[in-house]
Design a protein around this motif. Sequence first.
Motif, mmCIF file in Angstrom:
data_model
loop_
_atom_site.group_PDB
_atom_site.id
_atom_site.type_symbol
_atom_site.label_atom_id
_atom_site.label_comp_id
_atom_site.label_asym_id
_atom_site.label_seq_id
_atom_site.Cartn_x
_atom_site.Cartn_y
_atom_site.Cartn_z
ATOM 1 N N UNK A 13 37.711 35.407 40.327
ATOM 2 C CA UNK A 13 36.753 34.979 39.306
ATOM 3 C C UNK A 13 36.332 36.209 38.508
ATOM 4 N N UNK A 14 36.621 36.191 37.213
ATOM 5 C CA UNK A 14 36.226 37.283 36.327
ATOM 6 C C UNK A 14 34.910 36.906 35.667
ATOM 7 N N UNK A 40 43.517 33.152 37.815
ATOM 8 C CA UNK A 40 42.115 33.543 37.767
ATOM 9 C C UNK A 40 41.331 32.546 36.919
ATOM 10 N N UNK A 41 40.015 32.604 37.057
ATOM 11 C CA UNK A 41 39.131 31.933 36.120
ATOM 12 C C UNK A 41 38.300 33.032 35.457
ATOM 13 N N UNK A 42 38.037 32.865 34.181
ATOM 14 C CA UNK A 42 37.239 33.836 33.429
ATOM 15 C C UNK A 42 35.971 33.135 32.962
ATOM 16 N N UNK A 43 34.836 33.541 33.540
ATOM 17 C CA UNK A 43 33.551 32.915 33.203
ATOM 18 C C UNK A 43 32.757 33.862 32.312
ATOM 19 N N UNK A 85 28.419 29.893 40.030
ATOM 20 C CA UNK A 85 29.281 28.743 39.711
ATOM 21 C C UNK A 85 30.761 29.111 39.790
ATOM 22 N N UNK A 86 31.052 30.321 40.240
ATOM 23 C CA UNK A 86 32.452 30.748 40.354
ATOM 24 C C UNK A 86 33.088 30.171 41.607
ATOM 25 N N UNK A 90 37.499 36.293 45.435
ATOM 26 C CA UNK A 90 37.409 37.659 44.943
ATOM 27 C C UNK A 90 36.783 37.625 43.559
ATOM 28 N N UNK A 91 35.887 38.566 43.302
ATOM 29 C CA UNK A 91 35.138 38.604 42.048
ATOM 30 C C UNK A 91 35.386 39.932 41.357
ATOM 31 N N UNK A 92 35.655 39.882 40.052
ATOM 32 C CA UNK A 92 35.831 41.093 39.245
ATOM 33 C C UNK A 92 34.862 41.023 38.068
#
Length: 292
Positions: A13-14, A40-43, A85-86, A90-92
């Motif tokens: 999750x970005x 990935x998801x980009x929030x 809400x991710x 793993x979070x970036x």
Amino acid sequence: MIINPEKLKPEVSVIIPTFNRADKIIGAVESVLEQSFLNFECIVIDDGSSDNTLEKLGELHDSRLKIISQKNKGVSSARNNAIAVSNAGVIALLDSDDEWLPSKLEKQLIFMEETGLHISQTDEIWIRNGKRVNQCKKHEKSEGLFFERSLVMCMVSPSCVMFTRKFWDSVGPFDENMVACEDYDLWLRGFEYPVGLLRERLTVKHGGREDQLSNNVSCLDLYRMYSIAKLVRSGKLDGKDRALALNELQRKSGYFAGGCRKRGKLDQADKIEQLVDSVIKGLDINPISFIE
């Protein structure tokens, strides 16, 4: 053909908070969408922008991109709400005026998997007012456990960092009382986690802009003193680390109080010195007093 639902879940999750950066946010988001790693998801969370940030973001079309908004509450709140809400393990993080090179996510994720670390960062390229500049020696990144150096200044760059959900659940969230140095505070609270360093310049960090927090918040060391006082008060530090924290608290307060006295702000100097003295003596003070 049976599709495993887990395969549809993003691995990373970005998180990109933004505020009134319509001229920069598209470059940041596109650098994510152009990554060689795809799952990935980009929030992007807009923190109450008054410019045309949302209009610009609306021109981007990618199923991995999620755009959410909130009233202006600051970067800590924005990051916290986006991470809440991710979906990935793993979070970036990425600041809205920075960018990634195309292989950043792929290489850093492999690095994390191979080392088994819960937090890591890449090296970075510095751009100041449109020109590439060399980093000062004091800004050279460390790896492993470096609590003492982290007390002095922030040693982990948000746009370079990647961490696991375990790290976040253990150390987070960002302190929403802090309008600045919130990253310094989070990494300091995560002092028990060794930080990996991928020694490749995979992040482009832009500086010199008038709208950057570091240029608009006075007395950043007040927030750092608040952070140290919180950590000391938490009781999580052993004798050696507690002594290091108190020494740095005294050092920062000495510089701050000295500056206050030079400018005739005697009451503010006295207040900080009394707060630090109380922390050293183990008295039950509220650390928020440092920044109120």
